[in-house]
Each structure stands twice: as structure tokens, then as C-alpha cells.
Design an enzyme around this catalytic site. Structure first.
Site, PDB file in Angstrom:
ATOM      1  N   ARG A   1      60.969  78.665   8.682  1.00  0.00           N
ATOM      2  CA  ARG A   1      60.661  78.834  10.112  1.00  0.00           C
ATOM      3  C   ARG A   1      61.108  77.593  10.877  1.00  0.00           C
ATOM      4  O   ARG A   1      61.196  76.497  10.338  1.00  0.00           O
ATOM      5  CB  ARG A   1      59.184  79.111  10.361  1.00  0.00           C
ATOM      6  CG  ARG A   1      58.243  77.949  10.104  1.00  0.00           C
ATOM      7  CD  ARG A   1      57.909  77.123  11.319  1.00  0.00           C
ATOM      8  NE  ARG A   1      57.170  75.926  10.972  1.00  0.00           N
ATOM      9  CZ  ARG A   1      57.734  74.755  10.697  1.00  0.00           C
ATOM     10  NH1 ARG A   1      59.036  74.614  10.715  1.00  0.00           N
ATOM     11  NH2 ARG A   1      56.983  73.706  10.387  1.00  0.00           N
TER      12      ARG A   1
ATOM     13  N   ASP B   1      52.792  77.714   9.901  1.00  0.00           N
ATOM     14  CA  ASP B   1      53.920  78.009   9.021  1.00  0.00           C
ATOM     15  C   ASP B   1      53.697  79.311   8.250  1.00  0.00           C
ATOM     16  O   ASP B   1      54.575  80.174   8.179  1.00  0.00           O
ATOM     17  CB  ASP B   1      54.139  76.859   8.032  1.00  0.00           C
ATOM     18  CG  ASP B   1      54.349  75.536   8.747  1.00  0.00           C
ATOM     19  OD1 ASP B   1      54.604  75.555   9.963  1.00  0.00           O
ATOM     20  OD2 ASP B   1      54.242  74.492   8.090  1.00  0.00           O
TER      21      ASP B   1
HETATM   22  C1  GLA Z   1      53.493  71.192   9.555  1.00  0.00           C
HETATM   23  C2  GLA Z   1      52.214  71.984   9.261  1.00  0.00           C
HETATM   24  C3  GLA Z   1      51.885  72.926  10.417  1.00  0.00           C
HETATM   25  C4  GLA Z   1      51.902  72.195  11.755  1.00  0.00           C
HETATM   26  C5  GLA Z   1      53.166  71.350  11.912  1.00  0.00           C
HETATM   27  C6  GLA Z   1      53.145  70.499  13.142  1.00  0.00           C
HETATM   28  O1  GLA Z   1      54.589  72.048   9.574  1.00  0.00           O
HETATM   29  O2  GLA Z   1      52.351  72.704   8.075  1.00  0.00           O
HETATM   30  O3  GLA Z   1      50.642  73.543  10.183  1.00  0.00           O
HETATM   31  O4  GLA Z   1      50.745  71.420  11.915  1.00  0.00           O
HETATM   32  O5  GLA Z   1      53.380  70.508  10.796  1.00  0.00           O
HETATM   33  O6  GLA Z   1      53.173  71.285  14.291  1.00  0.00           O
END
Ligand code: GLA
Length: 366
Positions: free
Chosen positions: A15, A159
């Protein structure tokens, strides 16, 4: 293509987050999309209760006893697999034995959610083998829990939700408190460009958890459940209650939540210059207030942000390295991609990986 019974392939995308960084664990708003790059997991059933997995990323092959209760403690890539399997074991599922070969075109530690892709990909394998499916939100939460418990990263829900729930050609708006989602069409007027800084991050290293603690402290000192509950209108009258650093962390989260809502409105109205300005402001806030950018990401955002046809560019994901994302003029996307590569090479002194992506659906059996 014909396939032997008991064989199937799961595709799990990575993603990229368009906007809404470090807001998910503050009960706020995020707007990621699943990307064309990800993992392919070729699976074959086998008798018995063992899972044998190998990955083209190197790392030791895994041999996991699916019948024995799995506990946290592994340090290899098997921790993500074990964490997900343990989640299904707790639900009382019986998981048949299988063999899996994983191939990836997603940089690991590149801020594109390679770990969520692996978790949700394995969860999809388990569902397919077991012949039943979890509710998608429950599935994403199971995977998030695996990351907390088995990988030691106190991540939010963005995510795993994106990798599970995304839709083709749409970004995914998530209200991380209510867990409601909305699919936001992006259309062909714009394209999404990803630029990999090549700086590897490891969210387990402590910076991520430290930011999360700062936010929790700020919310507590302000007497709120989460920073989601502080509006940007009341913020000026509250900020004196926080120490300087917590104040900057809080200001990022509070203003970023506003930017996500404004970006969603701009996207729905097709106002891409406005959406781009919000991305630029998001980067500045992550760089100056939240302090999760790095020199390479700043150079990339500066170089790409100046190009004609680029609406906005910002770092994406947890930070401390990883990727930048740019929103660019759709009809000119290929030429902008080439210009971005050259501009970044001049700024960094080496050519980074740059690619265009459309929004793809969440993890699925191919
Ligand atoms: C990582 C974490 C997410 C989010 C991002 C920052 O990707 O896994 O949950 O907190 O950092 O936006």
C-alpha cells in the site's frame, strides 16, 4: 490455466498512503491505496499439519507445526506467519498442512507495507485452505494483532485495512476510530507515482513507538481520549499545556487529520491542485513537527515537487526512510515518471526506483 486440486495463488498488494500519516493510532483519518506491487504466495496443500514456506527474499525457509499453539519470540520473517496462524488458532480454526512459495516485487522495509502484505496474504491462505472466511475487518484486526504481538511493532490499523479492503482504482478512506471506510475514486485525471529513497527503515527500532508514546502523553495531558478529540480550532488555546516536543507531535496529528478530510473533499471535487497542496503541507509537518522524514526523502519531495505536472509529493508510511508518493497529472504520467527519475538521481547522486501505480483490490485468490 488448469491447476491441480489443492493448489492456488494468493496475491497480496502493498500500500501507499496518499495522506494521513501517524494519525491511525490517534483514532484519526487516513487515505491509503493498495498498489500494483506486492506478494504472490503459491500454495499447495500437503497432508499433515505442517506449513513449509520459502521466500525469494532469502531468509531461512520455515517449517511451522500448525497443530501446536504458536507463541511470540521468533526474530525471522516467520514471526509474521506465526502471528497470523496463532490468531486463527485462538479462534479455534483447524489449519490444514500446506507448502508455500512467496515471491515479491515490493521492497521490504521500504514503507510500502511489506509486512502487512505478508500477514494479510497468509490470512487469505488460511481462509482458503480452511474453506471459510473471516469478516474483512476482523481479518485486518487479526493481522494487526499479529504485528503487535509477534513483531513488536505497535502499528495502527491503516496498513492491514488497506491490504484487506482496498478496491480497484480507489483510495480507501478510513475513520480509524469507528473503523468505517469509504472508497474514494481517483479517476484517470491523476496518477500515483512512488519513489523509493532506498533508505531502509525498521519500525521496530524504536522511533515509531516513541512517536506513539509522545502522542499518548499529549492526549493524556490535554485530558482527551486521543488526539482525534482535539480540534484545530481549539488547539491554540490548549498548546501551552504541553512541553515543546509533545506540542509539535500533537500539532502534526491535529492538522494532519484536517488535511485528510480536506484531501478527500478535494479528490471528490476533482480539485487536484488543492489535494497536492495538502500533500506538500503534510510533508512539511512530518519533517518539522513529527520529525520522521530523512534527508533523502526531503530531497526527493523537493525535486519531484518542483516538476511541471506534479500536484504534490510527500513521504509516505511510518518514515525514517522508505518511499515518497506524488500525485501527478494522469495524461502526462509516463513522461513525469521519467523526469522524476532524472531529477531524483541529480538530487541524491544515485537513481532511485520510481514507479507508477493504479489502485488495486485487497488480497485475493488469483
Ligand atoms: C506504519 C504503521 C501504520 C501507520 C504508519 C504511519 O506504516 O504500520 O499503522 O501508523 O506507519 O502513518
Amino acid at each position: 490455466m488448469s491447476r491441480a486440486p489443492g493448489q492456488f495463488t494468493v496475491v497480496a498488494p502493498g500500500r501507499v498512503n496518499l495522506i494521513g500519516e501517524h494519525t491511525d493510532y490517534n483514532d484519526g483519518f487516513v487515505l491509503p491505496q493498495a498498489i500494483e506491487r506486492g506478494l504472490r504466495i503459491a500454495v499447495c496443500r500437503r497432508p499433515g499439519s505442517r506449513a513449509l514456506l520459502a521466500s525469494d527474499r532469502g531468509g531461512p525457509p520455515l517449517d511451522i507445526d500448525l497443530g501446536a499453539p504458536l507463541l511470540a519470540g521468533r526474530t525471522d520473517w516467520g514471526r509474521y506467519v506465526a502471528g497470523v496462524v496463532a490468531g486463527f488458532q485462538r479462534l479455534g480454526w483447524t489449519i490444514p498442512g500446506f507448502e508455500a512459495r512467496i515471491t515479491a516485487d515490493l521492497p521490504s522495509g521500504g514503507g510500502l507495507s511489506s509486512s502487512a502484505a505478508l500477514e494479510v496474504g497468509i490470512a487469505t491462505v488460511v481462509e482458503t485452505l480452511a474453506g471459510q472466511a473471516l469478516d474483512p475487518v476482523a481479518k485486518a484486526l487479526l493481522c494487526q494483532h499479529a504485528e503487535h504481538e509477534f513483531a513488536g511493532v505497535p502499528c495502527g490499523i491503516m496498513d492491514q485495512f488497506a491490504v484487506t479492503l482496498a478496491r480497484r482504482d480507489h483510495a480507501l478512506f478510513i475513520d480509524c476510530r469507528s473503523r468505517e471506510v469509504a472508497h474514494v475514486p481517483l479517476g484517470t485525471e491523476v496518477a500515483v507515482l512512488v519513489i523509493d529513497s532506498g533508505v531502509k527503515h525498521a519500525l521496530g527500532d524504536g522511533g515509531y513507538a516513541a512517536r506513539r508514546r509522545d502522542c499518548e502523553t499529549a492526549a493524556r495531558l490535554l485530558g482527551r481520549k486521543a488526539l482525534r478529540d482535539v480540534s484545530s480550532i481549539e488547539w491554540p488555546s490548549l498548546e501551552h499545556r504541553l512541553r515543546e516536543q509533545e506540542g509539535r507531535r500533537a500539532r502534526h496529528v491535529i492538522t494532519e487529520n484536517d488535511r485528510v478530510l480536506a484531501f478527500k473533499a478535494a479528490a471528490e471535487a476533482g480539485d487536484w491542485p488543492a489535494a497536492g497542496r495538502l500533500m506538500r503541507a503534510s510533508h512539511a509537518s512530518l519533517r518539522d513537527d513529527f520529525e520522521v522524514s530523512c534527508r533523502e526523502l526531503d530531497l526527493i519531495c523537493d525535486a519531484v515537487g518542483r516538476l511541471d505536472g506534479v500536484f504534490g509529493c510527500r513521504m509516505t508510511g511510518g518514515g525514517f526512510g522508505g518511499c515518497a508518493v506524488a500525485l501527478v497529472d494522469g495524461p502526462r504520467a509516463s513522461s513525469i515518471e521519467a523526469l522524476a527519475r532524472t531529477a531524483c538521481a541529480a538530487a541524491l547522486g544515485h537513481a532511485p526506483e520510481v514507479f507508477l501505480t493504479t489502485g488495486v483490490p485487497g488480497a485475493r485468490v488469483e
